[in-house]
Write a protein that holds these residues in place. Structure first.
Motif, PDB file in Angstrom:
ATOM      1  N   ILE A 140       0.805  -0.967   0.153  1.00  0.00           N
ATOM      2  CA  ILE A 140       0.382  -0.333   0.049  1.00  0.00           C
ATOM      3  C   ILE A 140       0.770   1.365  -0.520  1.00  0.00           C
ATOM      4  O   ILE A 140       1.974   1.474   0.671  1.00  0.00           O
ATOM      5  CB  ILE A 140      -1.022   0.158   1.359  1.00  0.00           C
ATOM      6  CG1 ILE A 140      -0.752  -0.060   2.478  1.00  0.00           C
ATOM      7  CG2 ILE A 140      -2.010  -0.743   1.276  1.00  0.00           C
ATOM      8  CD1 ILE A 140      -1.495  -0.178   3.843  1.00  0.00           C
ATOM      9  N   GLU A 141       0.441   2.403  -0.862  1.00  0.00           N
ATOM     10  CA  GLU A 141       1.482   3.065  -1.113  1.00  0.00           C
ATOM     11  C   GLU A 141       0.529   4.416  -0.027  1.00  0.00           C
ATOM     12  O   GLU A 141      -0.771   4.871  -0.690  1.00  0.00           O
ATOM     13  CB  GLU A 141       1.065   3.959  -2.346  1.00  0.00           C
ATOM     14  CG  GLU A 141       1.580   5.209  -2.539  1.00  0.00           C
ATOM     15  CD  GLU A 141       1.622   5.759  -3.942  1.00  0.00           C
ATOM     16  OE1 GLU A 141       0.963   4.993  -4.814  1.00  0.00           O
ATOM     17  OE2 GLU A 141       3.051   6.107  -4.840  1.00  0.00           O
ATOM     18  N   ASN A 142       1.553   5.450   0.452  1.00  0.00           N
ATOM     19  CA  ASN A 142       1.311   6.422   1.211  1.00  0.00           C
ATOM     20  C   ASN A 142       1.129   7.884  -0.166  1.00  0.00           C
ATOM     21  O   ASN A 142       1.510   8.037  -0.743  1.00  0.00           O
ATOM     22  CB  ASN A 142       1.930   7.121   2.249  1.00  0.00           C
ATOM     23  CG  ASN A 142       3.876   7.639   1.278  1.00  0.00           C
ATOM     24  OD1 ASN A 142       4.076   6.463   0.310  1.00  0.00           O
ATOM     25  ND2 ASN A 142       3.576   8.339   1.022  1.00  0.00           N
ATOM     26  N   THR A 143      -0.511   8.389  -0.142  1.00  0.00           N
ATOM     27  CA  THR A 143      -0.581   9.547  -1.008  1.00  0.00           C
ATOM     28  C   THR A 143      -0.226  11.110  -0.382  1.00  0.00           C
ATOM     29  O   THR A 143      -0.493  11.177   0.626  1.00  0.00           O
ATOM     30  CB  THR A 143      -2.315   9.378  -1.170  1.00  0.00           C
ATOM     31  OG1 THR A 143      -2.850   9.610  -0.354  1.00  0.00           O
ATOM     32  CG2 THR A 143      -1.979   7.360  -2.129  1.00  0.00           C
ATOM     33  N   SER A 144      -0.636  11.515  -1.822  1.00  0.00           N
ATOM     34  CA  SER A 144      -0.432  12.548  -1.047  1.00  0.00           C
ATOM     35  C   SER A 144      -1.789  13.887  -1.011  1.00  0.00           C
ATOM     36  O   SER A 144      -2.924  12.586  -1.647  1.00  0.00           O
ATOM     37  CB  SER A 144       0.039  13.652  -2.330  1.00  0.00           C
ATOM     38  OG  SER A 144      -0.314  13.362  -3.452  1.00  0.00           O
ATOM     39  N   TYR A 145      -1.987  14.483   0.054  1.00  0.00           N
ATOM     40  CA  TYR A 145      -3.456  14.683  -0.070  1.00  0.00           C
ATOM     41  C   TYR A 145      -3.580  16.248   0.536  1.00  0.00           C
ATOM     42  O   TYR A 145      -2.657  16.586   0.601  1.00  0.00           O
ATOM     43  CB  TYR A 145      -4.381  14.037   1.428  1.00  0.00           C
ATOM     44  CG  TYR A 145      -3.660  14.346   2.309  1.00  0.00           C
ATOM     45  CD1 TYR A 145      -2.417  12.843   2.988  1.00  0.00           C
ATOM     46  CD2 TYR A 145      -3.471  14.709   3.866  1.00  0.00           C
ATOM     47  CE1 TYR A 145      -1.602  12.812   3.986  1.00  0.00           C
ATOM     48  CE2 TYR A 145      -3.277  14.918   4.522  1.00  0.00           C
ATOM     49  CZ  TYR A 145      -2.012  13.962   4.950  1.00  0.00           C
ATOM     50  OH  TYR A 145      -1.549  14.268   5.913  1.00  0.00           O
ATOM     51  N   TYR A 146      -4.537  16.818   0.447  1.00  0.00           N
ATOM     52  CA  TYR A 146      -4.744  18.389   0.129  1.00  0.00           C
ATOM     53  C   TYR A 146      -6.121  19.259   1.094  1.00  0.00           C
ATOM     54  O   TYR A 146      -5.466  20.012   1.170  1.00  0.00           O
ATOM     55  CB  TYR A 146      -4.769  18.548  -1.650  1.00  0.00           C
ATOM     56  CG  TYR A 146      -3.600  18.113  -2.307  1.00  0.00           C
ATOM     57  CD1 TYR A 146      -2.848  19.103  -1.965  1.00  0.00           C
ATOM     58  CD2 TYR A 146      -4.374  17.542  -3.391  1.00  0.00           C
ATOM     59  CE1 TYR A 146      -1.730  18.298  -3.146  1.00  0.00           C
ATOM     60  CE2 TYR A 146      -2.782  16.828  -3.945  1.00  0.00           C
ATOM     61  CZ  TYR A 146      -1.878  17.465  -3.842  1.00  0.00           C
ATOM     62  OH  TYR A 146      -0.610  16.756  -4.669  1.00  0.00           O
ATOM     63  N   LEU A 147      -6.323  17.948   1.695  1.00  0.00           N
ATOM     64  CA  LEU A 147      -7.609  18.082   2.239  1.00  0.00           C
ATOM     65  C   LEU A 147      -6.896  16.886   3.492  1.00  0.00           C
ATOM     66  O   LEU A 147      -7.448  16.086   2.973  1.00  0.00           O
ATOM     67  CB  LEU A 147      -8.810  17.707   2.304  1.00  0.00           C
ATOM     68  CG  LEU A 147      -9.806  18.282   2.666  1.00  0.00           C
ATOM     69  CD1 LEU A 147     -10.065  20.039   2.838  1.00  0.00           C
ATOM     70  CD2 LEU A 147     -11.429  17.628   1.648  1.00  0.00           C
ATOM     71  N   HIS A 148      -7.197  17.823   4.297  1.00  0.00           N
ATOM     72  CA  HIS A 148      -6.876  16.764   6.216  1.00  0.00           C
ATOM     73  C   HIS A 148      -8.404  16.427   6.170  1.00  0.00           C
ATOM     74  O   HIS A 148      -8.821  16.890   6.962  1.00  0.00           O
ATOM     75  CB  HIS A 148      -6.042  17.118   6.749  1.00  0.00           C
ATOM     76  CG  HIS A 148      -5.409  16.242   7.716  1.00  0.00           C
ATOM     77  ND1 HIS A 148      -4.840  15.318   8.156  1.00  0.00           N
ATOM     78  CD2 HIS A 148      -6.011  16.254   9.205  1.00  0.00           C
ATOM     79  CE1 HIS A 148      -4.306  15.181   9.064  1.00  0.00           C
ATOM     80  NE2 HIS A 148      -4.799  15.415  10.043  1.00  0.00           N
ATOM     81  N   ALA A 149      -8.527  15.426   6.835  1.00  0.00           N
ATOM     82  CA  ALA A 149      -9.933  14.580   6.592  1.00  0.00           C
ATOM     83  C   ALA A 149     -10.185  14.755   8.300  1.00  0.00           C
ATOM     84  O   ALA A 149      -8.890  14.607   9.155  1.00  0.00           O
ATOM     85  CB  ALA A 149      -9.778  13.101   6.319  1.00  0.00           C
ATOM     86  N   PRO A 150     -11.504  15.710   8.755  1.00  0.00           N
ATOM     87  CA  PRO A 150     -11.353  15.566  10.051  1.00  0.00           C
ATOM     88  C   PRO A 150     -11.984  14.527  11.003  1.00  0.00           C
ATOM     89  O   PRO A 150     -11.563  13.625   9.974  1.00  0.00           O
ATOM     90  CB  PRO A 150     -13.477  16.440   9.816  1.00  0.00           C
ATOM     91  CG  PRO A 150     -13.479  16.361   8.684  1.00  0.00           C
ATOM     92  CD  PRO A 150     -11.918  15.294   7.927  1.00  0.00           C
ATOM     93  N   HIS A 151     -11.801  14.185  12.266  1.00  0.00           N
ATOM     94  CA  HIS A 151     -11.640  13.247  13.003  1.00  0.00           C
ATOM     95  C   HIS A 151     -11.344  12.121  12.823  1.00  0.00           C
ATOM     96  O   HIS A 151     -11.087  11.348  13.720  1.00  0.00           O
ATOM     97  CB  HIS A 151     -12.833  12.660  12.986  1.00  0.00           C
ATOM     98  CG  HIS A 151     -14.259  13.463  12.627  1.00  0.00           C
ATOM     99  ND1 HIS A 151     -15.269  14.717  13.320  1.00  0.00           N
ATOM    100  CD2 HIS A 151     -15.136  13.919  11.894  1.00  0.00           C
ATOM    101  CE1 HIS A 151     -15.815  15.419  13.154  1.00  0.00           C
ATOM    102  NE2 HIS A 151     -16.012  14.215  11.929  1.00  0.00           N
ATOM    103  N   SER A 152      -9.057  12.405  13.033  1.00  0.00           N
ATOM    104  CA  SER A 152      -8.285  11.475  12.691  1.00  0.00           C
ATOM    105  C   SER A 152      -7.540  11.585  13.502  1.00  0.00           C
ATOM    106  O   SER A 152      -7.628  12.670  14.855  1.00  0.00           O
ATOM    107  CB  SER A 152      -7.339  12.344  11.782  1.00  0.00           C
ATOM    108  OG  SER A 152      -7.821  12.280   9.872  1.00  0.00           O
ATOM    109  N   GLU A 153      -7.851  10.326  14.630  1.00  0.00           N
ATOM    110  CA  GLU A 153      -7.577  10.230  15.497  1.00  0.00           C
ATOM    111  C   GLU A 153      -5.580   9.359  16.141  1.00  0.00           C
ATOM    112  O   GLU A 153      -4.915   9.325  16.844  1.00  0.00           O
ATOM    113  CB  GLU A 153      -7.912   8.797  16.153  1.00  0.00           C
ATOM    114  CG  GLU A 153      -9.841   8.966  15.764  1.00  0.00           C
ATOM    115  CD  GLU A 153     -10.278   7.248  16.101  1.00  0.00           C
ATOM    116  OE1 GLU A 153      -9.380   6.471  15.808  1.00  0.00           O
ATOM    117  OE2 GLU A 153     -11.949   7.370  16.252  1.00  0.00           O
TER     118      GLU A 153
END
Ligand SMILES: [Fe+2]
Length: 278
Positions: A140-153
């Motif tokens: 599984i590959e770590n991806t780039s993201y531009y929006l930090h998903a809320p509710h992360s633990e």
């Protein structure tokens, strides 16, 4: 562990003729990579060039649209096509993104998951289902993201490690994505990411260029040469990996002449060899 080693180049239709013209015995590329989705239904001259390339170089498969973190049912017909594609080309390596591609439909985009315990369990179960179907471990590959998903633990590294552990799968580390996320979000510095990721599971790496919209917003375009800061992160990772990992240069847009890409592939190899001799 994948059955190839060295420095590879993403295979694209527009590179097919130039790659086919490399002289016999040329050793500038050790392997190629494609997204199976892009080649399942291609025929004609492009297919013949691709088939010839697969005779020449080992093939790595990197999926785009399995949506491992998604909530739509896993697309078993796509997975069956991928399995057949891998068998046809004798491909032993498959990786996918730690992300999802939509809900009740599919984007050609990689959407960020919330880093939660629930998503660890959910995604790991789908990875196990994929591995059972393919009859092999995937990465599984770590991806780039531009929006930090809320509710992360948890943060991204802990999430990646937890999913890999729960699924008992491998990790495909993309050092450009690590760098882009570090600049854009400032959560985990690139070297800290590499220090904390479970390197014993890392079997494959990506390196790529990005575009700077401004100093605090980098876009993972794969459309530029690799930047020096990303080469530094790559060298740092290579020096710490317990085993040597094949590394692929991703270049999807704004393609330069093949020799320029081969210079970057040669730089990958040189860093790999430097780490090997330390
Ligand atoms: Fe990548």
């Amino acid at each position: 562990m994948s059955a190839f080693w060295g420095a590879g180049l993403g295979y694209r239709r527009s590179l097919g003729s130039a790659m086919a013209a490399l002289p016999p015995g040329d050793a500038s590329i050790d392997f190629i990579e494609v997204a199976p989705e892009n080649w399942l239904h291609v025929g004609g001259a492009a297919r013949r060039l691709f088939d010839a390339a697969c005779e020449r170089w080992p093939l790595a498969c990197h999926g785009l649209s399995l949506s491992l973190g998604g909530h739509d049912p896993l697309d078993m017909s796509l997975l069956a096509e991928i399995r057949a594609f891998m068998a046809r080309y004798g491909c032993s390596f498959f990786s996918e993104h730690l992300s999802y591609c939509g809900h009740n439909g599919r984007f050609y985009d990689l959407l960020p998951l919330a880093f939660t315990t629930e998503n660890v369990r959910h995604t790991a179960a789908r990875i196990r289902q994929t591995q059972d179907f393919l009859g092999q471990r995937i990465a599984i590959e770590n991806t780039s993201y531009y929006l930090h998903a809320p509710h992360s633990e948890m943060d991204e590294v802990d999430f990646l490690n937890a999913v890999a552990r729960e699924a008992d799968c491998n990790i495909h580390l993309d050092v450009n994505n690590i760098y882009v996320n570090a600049v854009n979000h400032g959560h985990v510095a690139p070297r800290a990411f590499i220090d904390r990721v479970d390197l014993t599971r890392v079997v494959y790496l990506h390196i790529a260029g990005h575009d700077a919209e401004n100093p605090r917003l980098l876009i993972d375009t794969h459309g530029e040469a690799v930047q020096d800061d990303v080469w530094d992160v790559y060298a740092y990772a290579c020096a710490r990996l317990p085993s040597h990992c094949p590394t692929l240069l991703e270049r999807d847009f704004n393609l330069p002449p093949l020799p320029e890409l081969l210079d970057e592939v040669a730089r990958i190899r040189s860093i790999q060899q430097g780490a090997k001799s330390e």
